[in-house]
Design a protein around this motif. Structure first.
Motif, PDB file in Angstrom:
ATOM      1  N   ASP A   1       0.859  -1.202   0.000  1.00  0.00           N
ATOM      2  CA  ASP A   1       0.000   0.000   0.000  1.00  0.00           C
ATOM      3  C   ASP A   1       0.886   1.240   0.000  1.00  0.00           C
ATOM      4  O   ASP A   1       1.161   1.786   1.049  1.00  0.00           O
ATOM      5  N   ASP A   2       1.354   1.684  -1.138  1.00  0.00           N
ATOM      6  CA  ASP A   2       0.997   1.233  -2.468  1.00  0.00           C
ATOM      7  C   ASP A   2       2.245   1.331  -3.336  1.00  0.00           C
ATOM      8  O   ASP A   2       2.179   1.545  -4.527  1.00  0.00           O
ATOM      9  N   GLY A   3       3.431   1.141  -2.653  1.00  0.00           N
ATOM     10  CA  GLY A   3       4.702   1.332  -3.342  1.00  0.00           C
ATOM     11  C   GLY A   3       4.860   0.483  -4.593  1.00  0.00           C
ATOM     12  O   GLY A   3       5.452   0.913  -5.583  1.00  0.00           O
ATOM     13  N   TYR A   4       4.291  -0.733  -4.577  1.00  0.00           N
ATOM     14  CA  TYR A   4       4.489  -1.646  -5.705  1.00  0.00           C
ATOM     15  C   TYR A   4       3.857  -1.126  -6.993  1.00  0.00           C
ATOM     16  O   TYR A   4       4.235  -1.548  -8.091  1.00  0.00           O
ATOM     17  N   ALA A   5       2.865  -0.216  -6.875  1.00  0.00           N
ATOM     18  CA  ALA A   5       2.029   0.147  -8.029  1.00  0.00           C
ATOM     19  C   ALA A   5       2.829   0.747  -9.184  1.00  0.00           C
ATOM     20  O   ALA A   5       2.626   0.388 -10.344  1.00  0.00           O
TER      21      ALA A   5
ATOM     22  N   ALA B   1       4.786  -2.076 -10.787  1.00  0.00           N
ATOM     23  CA  ALA B   1       3.918  -3.002 -11.526  1.00  0.00           C
ATOM     24  C   ALA B   1       3.436  -2.361 -12.827  1.00  0.00           C
ATOM     25  O   ALA B   1       3.351  -3.029 -13.864  1.00  0.00           O
ATOM     26  N   SER B   2       3.128  -1.066 -12.777  1.00  0.00           N
ATOM     27  CA  SER B   2       2.648  -0.362 -13.970  1.00  0.00           C
ATOM     28  C   SER B   2       3.707  -0.381 -15.067  1.00  0.00           C
ATOM     29  O   SER B   2       3.418  -0.675 -16.230  1.00  0.00           O
TER      30      SER B   2
ATOM     31  N   ARG C   1      -1.983  17.395 -20.284  1.00  0.00           N
ATOM     32  CA  ARG C   1      -1.097  16.253 -20.522  1.00  0.00           C
ATOM     33  C   ARG C   1      -1.802  14.934 -20.281  1.00  0.00           C
ATOM     34  O   ARG C   1      -1.410  13.901 -20.834  1.00  0.00           O
ATOM     35  N   ILE C   2      -2.811  14.941 -19.437  1.00  0.00           N
ATOM     36  CA  ILE C   2      -3.559  13.701 -19.186  1.00  0.00           C
ATOM     37  C   ILE C   2      -4.527  13.431 -20.341  1.00  0.00           C
ATOM     38  O   ILE C   2      -4.686  12.301 -20.773  1.00  0.00           O
ATOM     39  N   GLY C   3      -5.145  14.480 -20.831  1.00  0.00           N
ATOM     40  CA  GLY C   3      -6.147  14.306 -21.886  1.00  0.00           C
ATOM     41  C   GLY C   3      -7.419  13.705 -21.319  1.00  0.00           C
ATOM     42  O   GLY C   3      -7.768  13.961 -20.161  1.00  0.00           O
ATOM     43  N   THR C   4      -8.098  12.897 -22.137  1.00  0.00           N
ATOM     44  CA  THR C   4      -9.347  12.270 -21.694  1.00  0.00           C
ATOM     45  C   THR C   4      -9.163  10.762 -21.726  1.00  0.00           C
ATOM     46  O   THR C   4      -9.364  10.126 -22.753  1.00  0.00           O
ATOM     47  N   PRO C   5      -8.765  10.169 -20.599  1.00  0.00           N
ATOM     48  CA  PRO C   5      -8.526   8.724 -20.601  1.00  0.00           C
ATOM     49  C   PRO C   5      -9.819   7.942 -20.817  1.00  0.00           C
ATOM     50  O   PRO C   5     -10.864   8.306 -20.283  1.00  0.00           O
ATOM     51  N   SER C   6      -9.714   6.873 -21.608  1.00  0.00           N
ATOM     52  CA  SER C   6     -10.866   5.985 -21.778  1.00  0.00           C
ATOM     53  C   SER C   6     -10.777   4.817 -20.805  1.00  0.00           C
ATOM     54  O   SER C   6     -11.717   4.053 -20.649  1.00  0.00           O
ATOM     55  N   LEU C   7      -9.620   4.677 -20.156  1.00  0.00           N
ATOM     56  CA  LEU C   7      -9.442   3.627 -19.150  1.00  0.00           C
ATOM     57  C   LEU C   7      -8.591   4.175 -18.009  1.00  0.00           C
ATOM     58  O   LEU C   7      -7.573   4.827 -18.249  1.00  0.00           O
ATOM     59  N   VAL C   8      -9.043   3.931 -16.796  1.00  0.00           N
ATOM     60  CA  VAL C   8      -8.274   4.300 -15.607  1.00  0.00           C
ATOM     61  C   VAL C   8      -7.878   3.007 -14.902  1.00  0.00           C
ATOM     62  O   VAL C   8      -8.732   2.153 -14.645  1.00  0.00           O
ATOM     63  N   VAL C   9      -6.584   2.867 -14.632  1.00  0.00           N
ATOM     64  CA  VAL C   9      -6.083   1.686 -13.931  1.00  0.00           C
ATOM     65  C   VAL C   9      -5.581   2.135 -12.569  1.00  0.00           C
ATOM     66  O   VAL C   9      -4.685   2.971 -12.477  1.00  0.00           O
ATOM     67  N   CYS C  10      -6.180   1.595 -11.531  1.00  0.00           N
ATOM     68  CA  CYS C  10      -5.779   1.981 -10.178  1.00  0.00           C
ATOM     69  C   CYS C  10      -5.352   0.721  -9.437  1.00  0.00           C
ATOM     70  O   CYS C  10      -6.132  -0.213  -9.272  1.00  0.00           O
ATOM     71  N   LEU C  11      -4.093   0.704  -9.005  1.00  0.00           N
ATOM     72  CA  LEU C  11      -3.541  -0.501  -8.368  1.00  0.00           C
ATOM     73  C   LEU C  11      -3.435  -0.330  -6.853  1.00  0.00           C
ATOM     74  O   LEU C  11      -2.495  -0.788  -6.235  1.00  0.00           O
ATOM     75  N   ASP C  12      -4.369   0.358  -6.262  1.00  0.00           N
ATOM     76  CA  ASP C  12      -4.293   0.680  -4.832  1.00  0.00           C
ATOM     77  C   ASP C  12      -5.447   0.059  -4.060  1.00  0.00           C
ATOM     78  O   ASP C  12      -5.845   0.564  -3.025  1.00  0.00           O
TER      79      ASP C  12
ATOM     80  N   LEU D   1     -10.370  -0.043 -14.161  1.00  0.00           N
ATOM     81  CA  LEU D   1      -9.823  -1.295 -13.658  1.00  0.00           C
ATOM     82  C   LEU D   1      -9.188  -0.976 -12.303  1.00  0.00           C
ATOM     83  O   LEU D   1      -8.115  -0.379 -12.230  1.00  0.00           O
ATOM     84  N   ILE D   2      -9.899  -1.339 -11.251  1.00  0.00           N
ATOM     85  CA  ILE D   2      -9.422  -1.047  -9.906  1.00  0.00           C
ATOM     86  C   ILE D   2      -9.093  -2.378  -9.256  1.00  0.00           C
ATOM     87  O   ILE D   2      -9.974  -3.225  -9.094  1.00  0.00           O
ATOM     88  N   THR D   3      -7.851  -2.559  -8.911  1.00  0.00           N
ATOM     89  CA  THR D   3      -7.486  -3.824  -8.299  1.00  0.00           C
ATOM     90  C   THR D   3      -6.318  -3.584  -7.356  1.00  0.00           C
ATOM     91  O   THR D   3      -5.911  -2.446  -7.135  1.00  0.00           O
ATOM     92  N   GLY D   4      -5.798  -4.632  -6.766  1.00  0.00           N
ATOM     93  CA  GLY D   4      -4.705  -4.435  -5.829  1.00  0.00           C
ATOM     94  C   GLY D   4      -4.276  -5.736  -5.189  1.00  0.00           C
ATOM     95  O   GLY D   4      -4.793  -6.810  -5.507  1.00  0.00           O
ATOM     96  N   VAL D   5      -3.325  -5.590  -4.282  1.00  0.00           N
ATOM     97  CA  VAL D   5      -2.702  -6.755  -3.648  1.00  0.00           C
ATOM     98  C   VAL D   5      -3.073  -6.864  -2.169  1.00  0.00           C
ATOM     99  O   VAL D   5      -2.513  -7.672  -1.448  1.00  0.00           O
ATOM    100  N   LEU D   6      -4.003  -5.995  -1.731  1.00  0.00           N
ATOM    101  CA  LEU D   6      -4.334  -5.996  -0.305  1.00  0.00           C
ATOM    102  C   LEU D   6      -5.349  -7.099  -0.033  1.00  0.00           C
ATOM    103  O   LEU D   6      -6.545  -6.867   0.046  1.00  0.00           O
ATOM    104  N   GLY D   7      -4.831  -8.310   0.104  1.00  0.00           N
ATOM    105  CA  GLY D   7      -5.673  -9.472   0.345  1.00  0.00           C
ATOM    106  C   GLY D   7      -5.555  -9.949   1.778  1.00  0.00           C
ATOM    107  O   GLY D   7      -5.073  -9.211   2.649  1.00  0.00           O
ATOM    108  N   PRO D   8      -5.984 -11.202   2.029  1.00  0.00           N
ATOM    109  CA  PRO D   8      -5.977 -11.740   3.387  1.00  0.00           C
ATOM    110  C   PRO D   8      -4.615 -11.580   4.071  1.00  0.00           C
ATOM    111  O   PRO D   8      -3.595 -12.006   3.531  1.00  0.00           O
ATOM    112  N   GLY D   9      -4.610 -10.948   5.229  1.00  0.00           N
ATOM    113  CA  GLY D   9      -3.397 -10.823   6.033  1.00  0.00           C
ATOM    114  C   GLY D   9      -2.485  -9.685   5.635  1.00  0.00           C
ATOM    115  O   GLY D   9      -1.577  -9.340   6.393  1.00  0.00           O
TER     116      GLY D   9
END
Ligand SMILES: [Zn+2]
Length: 473
Positions: free
Chosen positions: A131-135, A138-139, A181-192, A431-439
C-alpha cells in the motif's frame, strides 16, 4: 497486430520483479515516507522526496521507448511522479499509484518492523510495499512486457502521488495542472485496492466513503475528586456514549439514521453473492479475532454487503482519558472521541458529515458542551457499468495469469481519488485492483506484499492494456 505472448510475458515480468523491482522495493520499504497527515514536517524531513527520488531513478532506467519521467512540484504541495509513454492517436490510459505511507502502528510481530524490509517466502514485509509502493513498479513492468514484444498500447500517463493516505488533498490541484497532458482517458487503472484472495484477478466495483471527526463532550472546567462530584456532576463519558446511540444501535452496530444508508443496486448484490461463494468463511476468518469473538451479520452475501455497501462506525481514538497507569479517581472534565464512519458508495459525504454533526450536537444531554469537529469527508464510489471489451479482457487476464476466473467485489475502504476521477472522466472505464488481500494488513502491523500476486497483476495490466488498444470502437 501483435498479441501478447503469455509465456514470454511471464518470463519478462518474473525476471524484472526478481532482479530489478524487488531490490528497489526493499529499499523503498525502509523509507519512513509518512503521508503529510502523519508527518506535518514532511518537507523538512524529506522522506517523501527520498521515496519519490528512488522510484524516479528506477523508472528512468527502464528501457521503454518514449518513456518520459518527471517529478512535478506545485508550490507548497507534496511531489508527484509523472510518467508518460506515447501511443497512437489521442486515446489515453491513466494509471494511478501512491508513494506516501501510513504510520507505524506498533507493535509488529517478532522480527518485523514498519521500516525494516523482511523477505519471508513469497512475502515482503514492511510498511508501504503493498500500500501502495508496488504500483509504480507493476505499472512499468506491464508496459515493459508490452514493449519487449512490440505489442501496441494507447498513450499511458501514470500519476504517482504522495498524499493519498491524507485523503489526496493535493491531487485535485495536480489534476487541474496536468489536465492538458492527461487528456481524456478511456481507461483508468488503479492498483491501490484490495483482493479477496491471492488466486484470481479481483476487480473493485465500489468503494465506501468516510466521514470522520472529533466528538467533544465537556462538563467541567477542570477535573475534580470523583468521590466528591459523582452523583452531582454528569460523566462526560456517559454523555458521549448516549450520543453515539443516536448514530448506531449499540447491540448490532447498525447505523440508525436511514439517510446514512443507500439502496443497494441489484447487480452489486448479485456480485456480492458470487464473491461470498468464492471466498467462503475466509472472508471474515482472515481477521485476527481475539478469543471467541465472532463476526457481525449473516454468513454469505449479507456480510460482504455489510463491508462494502453499509455504513459502520468505529471510535479510532480518544482524548481526555489518561493512560491506565495514571488514571486516578477523578471526574474528568472532558471526553473526546475520534469517530470514523464508513459510508456506503453513492452517499454524499458532505451531507453525511452535516447530518452527523446535527445529530450529535442537537439537544445536548444535561446541557453539556457538545461539539462535533469534522475533519474528513471523502466520497465513496460506484463503478460505471463494465464495457463488454473490459469484461472479456478481465476474464482472459485472470485465466491467463492466475488460471482462474476473475471476481468482482466492492471494497470497504476509501480511495478519495476514485471519486474525483469518476467525476472528472464520466465516460472512462475503470480497472481497480490491488494486492491488499488476506493478512496483507495495510494500515495495521505486519503489512506485507504477496509477490506472486504483484507479478501476476503486472501481467494482467499488460494484458488488459493490449486488449484496450485493440478494442472495437
Ligand atoms: Zn493506498
Amino acid at each position: 497486430m501483435t498479441a501478447l505472448a503469455l509465456d514470454g510475458a511471464r518470463r519478462f515480468v518474473d525476471a524484472l520483479w526478481n532482479d530489478s523491482i524487488l531490490p528497489v522495493l526493499t529499499e523503498y520499504v525502509a523509507i519512513p515516507a509518512k503521508s503529510p497527515h502523519f508527518d506535518p514536517d514532511w518537507q523538512a524531513h524529506g522522506q517523501l522526496d527520498r521515496a519519490v527520488a528512488l522510484a524516479e531513478a528506477w523508472c528512468r532506467a527502464q528501457p521503454i521507448r518514449g518513456l518520459a519521467v518527471e517529478v512535478v512540484r506545485l508550490p507548497g504541495r507534496t511531489p508527484l511522479l509523472l510518467l508518460e509513454v506515447p501511443g497512437p492517436g489521442d486515446d489515453a490510459v491513466l494509471l494511478y499509484g501512491h508513494l506516501d505511507k501510513q504510520p507505524e502502528m506498533e507493535p509488529w510481530a517478532d522480527g518485523l518492523a514498519p521500516w525494516r524490509p523482511v523477505r519471508r517466502g513469497d512475502r515482503l514485509y514492511g510498511r508501504g510495499g503493498a500500500d501502495d509502493g508496488y504500483a509504480v513498479f507493476a505499472s512499468l513492468a506491464a508496459l515493459g512486457a508490452l514493449h519487449a514484444q512490440g505489442v501496441q498500447h494507447a498513450r499511458c500517463v501514470a500519476l504517482i502521488e504522495t498524499c493519498e493516505e491524507s485523503g489526496s488533498f493535493d491531487l485535485p490541484a495536480y489534476l487541474a495542472h496536468l489536465k492538458p497532458r492527461i487528456g481524456t482517458p478511456s481507461l483508468v487503472v488503479c492498483l491501490d485496492s484490495g483482493c479477496g484472495d491471492y488466486q484470481r484477478l479481483w476487480c473493485t466495483t465500489s468503494l465506501r466513503g468516510i466521514a470522520a471527526g472529533v466528538l467533544r463532550v465537556r462538563v467541567l472546567e477542570e477535573g475534580v475528586h470523583s468521590g466528591d462530584a459523582s452523583g452531582v456532576v454528569p460523566s462526560s463519558f456517559r454523555i458521549a456514549r448516549s450520543l453515539l446511540s443516536r448514530i448506531e444501535d449499540e447491540r448490532s452496530g447498525r447505523i440508525l439514521p436511514p439517510e446514512l444508508h443507500v439502496a443497494i443496486p441489484a447487480e452489486r448484490a448479485t456480485q456480492a453473492a458470487a464473491a461470498a461463494r468464492v471466498l467462503g468463511p475466509e472472508h471474515w476468518r482472515r481477521f485476527p479475532f481475539a478469543g471467541a469473538t465472532g463476526p457481525l451479520g449473516e454468513e454469505g452475501a449479507e456480510r460482504v454487503l455489510n463491508r462494502t455497501w453499509r455504513p459502520f462506525l468505529e471510535v479510532t481514538g480518544a482524548g481526555g482519558l489518561p493512560d491506565l497507569e495514571s488514571a486516578g479517581n477523578v471526574l474528568r472534565p472532558e471526553t473526546a472521541l475520534k469517530l470514523s464512519l464508513r459510508l456506503p458508495p453513492r452517499l454524499d459525504a458532505e451531507l453525511a458529515v452535516a447530518r452527523l454533526r446535527a445529530l450529535l450536537e442537537a439537544d445536548p444531554p444535561a446541557g453539556a458542551q457538545v461539539r462535533f469537529e469534522p475533519d474528513q469527508a471523502a466520497q465513496g464510489w460506484d463503478a460505471p457499468p463494465l464495457a463488454p471489451w473490459l469484461a472479456g479482457a478481465v476474464e482472459r487476464a485472470s485465466r491467463g495469469w492466475f488460471g482462474t476466473d476473475a471476481a468482482f467485489m466492492g471494497e470497504g475502504g476509501t480511495i478519495p481519488f476514485m471519486a474525483m476521477l469518476g467525476e472528472a472522466f464520466p465516460s472512462a472505464q475503470f480497472l481497480i485492483t490491488g494486492v491488499l488481500g488476506p493478512g496483507a494488513n495495510a494500515h495495521g502491523p505486519n503489512e506485507f506484499l504477496d509477490l506472486p500476486t504483484a507479478r501476476r497483476l503486472s501481467g494482467c495490466v499488460a494484458w488488459i492494456l493490449s486488449e484496450h488498444a485493440t478494442r472495437p470502437r
